[in-house]
Design an enzyme around this catalytic site. Structure first.
Site, short mmCIF file in Angstrom:
data_model
loop_
_atom_site.label_atom_id
_atom_site.label_comp_id
_atom_site.label_asym_id
_atom_site.label_seq_id
_atom_site.Cartn_x
_atom_site.Cartn_y
_atom_site.Cartn_z
CG ASN A 10 -1.47 1.18 1.47
OD1 ASN A 10 -1.89 1.80 0.55
ND2 ASN A 10 -2.09 1.56 2.62
CD1 TRP A 11 3.37 0.92 -3.12
CD2 TRP A 11 3.07 2.23 -4.92
NE1 TRP A 11 3.89 0.39 -4.05
CE2 TRP A 11 3.83 1.30 -5.27
CE3 TRP A 11 3.05 3.21 -5.75
CZ2 TRP A 11 4.38 0.95 -6.38
CZ3 TRP A 11 3.52 3.18 -7.19
CH2 TRP A 11 4.41 1.81 -7.43
CE LYS A 12 0.04 3.42 4.81
NZ LYS A 12 -0.03 3.69 6.30
CG HIS A 102 -5.77 2.07 5.35
ND1 HIS A 102 -5.36 2.89 6.25
CD2 HIS A 102 -4.78 1.16 5.36
CE1 HIS A 102 -4.04 2.48 6.39
NE2 HIS A 102 -3.55 1.56 5.87
CD GLU A 104 -3.04 5.65 6.61
OE1 GLU A 104 -2.96 5.73 5.49
OE2 GLU A 104 -2.04 5.17 7.74
CD GLU A 174 -3.42 -2.27 7.35
OE1 GLU A 174 -2.17 -2.61 7.05
OE2 GLU A 174 -4.16 -1.33 7.23
N GLY A 180 2.46 2.35 10.45
CA GLY A 180 3.52 3.43 10.41
C GLY A 180 4.24 3.74 11.48
CB SER A 220 5.41 -1.80 11.74
OG SER A 220 4.98 -0.28 12.20
N GLY A 241 2.91 -1.09 4.30
CA GLY A 241 3.06 0.45 3.95
C GLY A 241 4.68 0.66 3.69
N GLY A 242 5.22 1.22 4.65
CA GLY A 242 6.60 1.99 4.43
C GLY A 242 7.48 0.69 3.86
C1 PEP Z 1 -0.70 0.15 6.04
O1 PEP Z 1 -0.90 1.46 5.98
O2 PEP Z 1 -1.52 -0.65 5.43
C2 PEP Z 1 0.43 -0.11 6.70
C3 PEP Z 1 0.49 -1.50 7.33
O3 PEP Z 1 1.57 0.42 6.88
P1 PEP Z 1 3.09 0.25 7.54
O4 PEP Z 1 3.29 -1.02 6.84
O5 PEP Z 1 3.78 1.42 7.14
O6 PEP Z 1 2.63 0.07 9.17
#
Ligand code: PEP
Length: 258
Positions: A10-12, A102, A104, A174, A180, A220, A241-242
């Protein structure tokens, strides 16, 4: 019934279309260099809308095994919905997955479980796979009611669904406190909730559906913890994500099975 593991990046709201080009080319190269076996792990990138056409062009031109999808979708088909993107716009671009719910989007756009369920239904009807996100905030985790909370989110979103449809979706657990933040749920924490999700699916939709539905962990996840997470019985992949923004780290996670 075997569930094919899925690593979903997920590049956001990161990377413009030029950077997207660079990342997908790099990812393809990393995967090819290590003879990635797509039957052992499906690889999915989820870029911002503005990058999807670029990703499609690279994937099609080089006949890559990488799949791509979108981070959100409208529940409307077309019309006066400024800023929204329809399922048919996504299928036309070759998207095969769409994320909804999600944390967010729940937080910044007030998305309810009902709306999330409506989006999942829309995506499934369009022939794509919904990735339905759920997860608790830190206060809920501290109060010890996280399992109940997460099951409530899923049950509200999937209310009235047929078992056969539920078997086609992906659920991503999640915990918000781990997204993040660098704070990963332990493999046991993640398994506790992913296992409870599968058990609830079995209760509500039958054992066969529960066996078929893929449940991902997100929060994470990184090269250093992916093997342990993937060793858990009810974790079928990760929403990342990251660590998905770097070709080498994401490709390394896709090779968790090696
Ligand atoms: C996400 O936003 O779906 C996520 C899991 O981010 P991260 O891996 O950066 O925690």
């Amino acid at each position: 019934m075997t569930r094919t593991p899925l690593m979903a990046g997920n590049w956001k709201m990161n990377l413009d279309h030029l950077e997207a080009n660079h990342l997908v080319q790099g990812l393809a190269m990393e995967l090819a260099d290590h003879n990635h076996d797509y039957s052992q792990c499906e690889v999915l990138v989820i870029p911002p809308f503005t990058d999807i056409r670029t990703v499609q062009t690279i994937v099609d031109a080089d006949n890559l095994g990488i799949k791509y999808g979108a981070q959100d979708v409208s529940v409307h088909d077309n019309g006066a919905y400024t800023g929204e993107i329809s399922t048919s716009m996504l299928t036309k671009l070759g998207c095969t997955y769409v994320v909804m719910g999600h944390s967010e989007r729940r937080e910044y756009h007030n998305e309810s479980d009902e709306l999330v369920g409506e989006k999942a239904r829309k995506v499934l009807d369009a022939g794509m796979t919904p990735i339905l996100c759920c997860g608790e905030a830190l206060e809920i985790r501290k109060a010890g009611t996280h399992v109940e909370f997460v099951l409530g989110q899923i049950r509200a979103a999937l209310k009235g669904w047929d078992a056969a449809d539920v078997a086609k979706i992906v659920i991503a657990y999640e915990p918000i406190w781990a997204i993040g933040t660098g704070e990963t749920a332990t493999a046991d924490d993640a398994q506790e909730v992913c296992g409870a999700i599968r058990k609830a699916l079995a209760e509500d939709f039958g054992a066969e559906t529960a066996e078929a539905t893929r449940v991902l962990y997100g929060g994470s996840a990184k090269p250093g913890n992916i093997k342990e997470l993937m060793a858990q019985e009810d974790i079928d992949g990760a929403l990342i994500g990251g660590a998905s923004l770097k070709a080498d780290s994401f490709a390394e996670m896709c090779r968790f099975y090696a």
